[in-house]
Enzyme design. Sequence first.
Site, PDB file in Angstrom:
ATOM      1  N   CYS A  75       0.773  -1.243   0.000  1.00 39.61           N
ATOM      2  CA  CYS A  75       0.000   0.000   0.000  1.00 39.61           C
ATOM      3  C   CYS A  75       0.805   1.294   0.000  1.00 39.61           C
ATOM      4  CB  CYS A  75      -0.939   0.011   1.202  1.00 39.61           C
ATOM      5  SG  CYS A  75      -2.222  -1.239   1.134  1.00 39.61           S
ATOM      6  N   HIS A 134      -2.844   6.399   4.352  1.00 35.20           N
ATOM      7  CA  HIS A 134      -1.774   5.428   4.590  1.00 35.20           C
ATOM      8  C   HIS A 134      -0.393   5.929   4.170  1.00 35.20           C
ATOM      9  CE1 HIS A 134      -0.696   0.850   4.725  1.00 35.20           C
ATOM     10  NE2 HIS A 134      -0.220   1.540   5.749  1.00 35.20           N
TER      11      HIS A 134
END
Length: 480
Positions: A75, A134
């Site tokens: 991610c 993130h």
Amino acid sequence: MQIFMNQFIRISVIACLLFSQVSAKLPNVIFILMDDMGYRDVSCYEATAVDTPHIDRMADEGLRFTDFHTAASICSPSRAAFLTGAYPQRCGLYMGISPRREAHWFLGLDPGEITLAEQFKKRGYTTAMVGKWHLGMQEPFLYHHQGFDHYYGAPENMGHSALFRDGREVVYEKAPLGKLTSLYTQRLVKYIEDFKDEPFFIYYAHNYPHTPYQAGEAFRGTSRGGVRGDVIQELDWSIGEVLKALEEQKILENTMVIFTSDNGPISNQFALPYSGTKYVSLEGGHRVPFIIYWKGNIQRPAVLDVPANAMDLFPTLSEIIGVPLPEDRTYDGVSLTPLFRGENLVRNRTDPFYYYNCENLQAVRVGNWKLHLPRTERQIPFWAARRQKPLAAPRLFNLADDWAERIDVAAEHPERVAEIMQLAEATRLELGEFGQRGREQRPTGTLFPEVPILSNQPQDWDPLSDEEKGRGKTLFQPPQ
């Protein structure tokens, strides 16, 4: 590898030509980024357990890419590359970070990086983000310091932190998983209604189908793919509602919509016909759906086998809105706008693509040749330890007829192996290798410059003394 966009000298003229036939207004852009969605996860990419008519519509009326790669198979680095136009190693965020990890909680995307949102702000756009960030949860690394006027969503992996925020306010201590897509869709529609009279950029970064997930009540049991399939069909509904809102506000033809995923899926069945999954450098970890939909502006809807990658988004959108690329840094992508007109890219099909996994350069692709490089157990990042093995010798695959990377032809093509190995060595000097900074790596964002930045917590951070860990240890407070 370094691609300098000199054609941006005349950027405003080019941009005007791109959309002058449709509207005198600057185009809106909605960038939709799924989480852990694989190459074969939607029906226009041959999924059989789900129906995704709205995504399929964008593919049928726009450009659908069959050879699009993310810059990382996890991610955080993948998202950094999409937003900065640089390999994760170049922009400094090459590791997967977590607020629950002592070695990484104080790291994030460096505030000195220039994001897509900041490019849009230069042109007067309203910018908004819905979903997963993130890229660092400490204040200096948050979205509102990286060009976003508005934020709504769960900014972290749900397993790291389930907080749900509206701007700076926490509205749910634990994000309501079964209502997540509905909440996101309502806010997206509201943004479209609120911003319809001014140019806007919306980054819709859904947390699904990354686990944990729940489908909304209306979608439970509707697919042939279990809960995950139900979730994907609800995601398709959400995209349909976005398109519907654009039509109702009469701005669909002045809005580019981009659809893709941050990396491959957790299970290989959703990446077929490619081998591998999230976490690894096989094609299944990097090759994902990619669709560009711009009704009335893409002259030739098509399925394209032209190689493209995450770093192309930054120069493409910068060109479309008429903002030059900053001259004080290197970009690793090219503009995709020639494809809108049926023309060729400035990048050749044989220009190399580099598959890094955290600090470790694991593979290089040149044309259809893909070389997996020797690697030691120590070089493999901890998240891939159960999915990758060390390689004692290079392995060469021809993706033209071996999509699954199963037939090693290194012995038959020693000259090709030597050529790509030489490229790899030069790239390591530029972008680094495990335990070795590259000369063109930009800083990693950190709260504590005196604390070591280490990617592999178990083998590198844990053995440090408390003194060496410093504030990274003494101020660590994992989310509840």
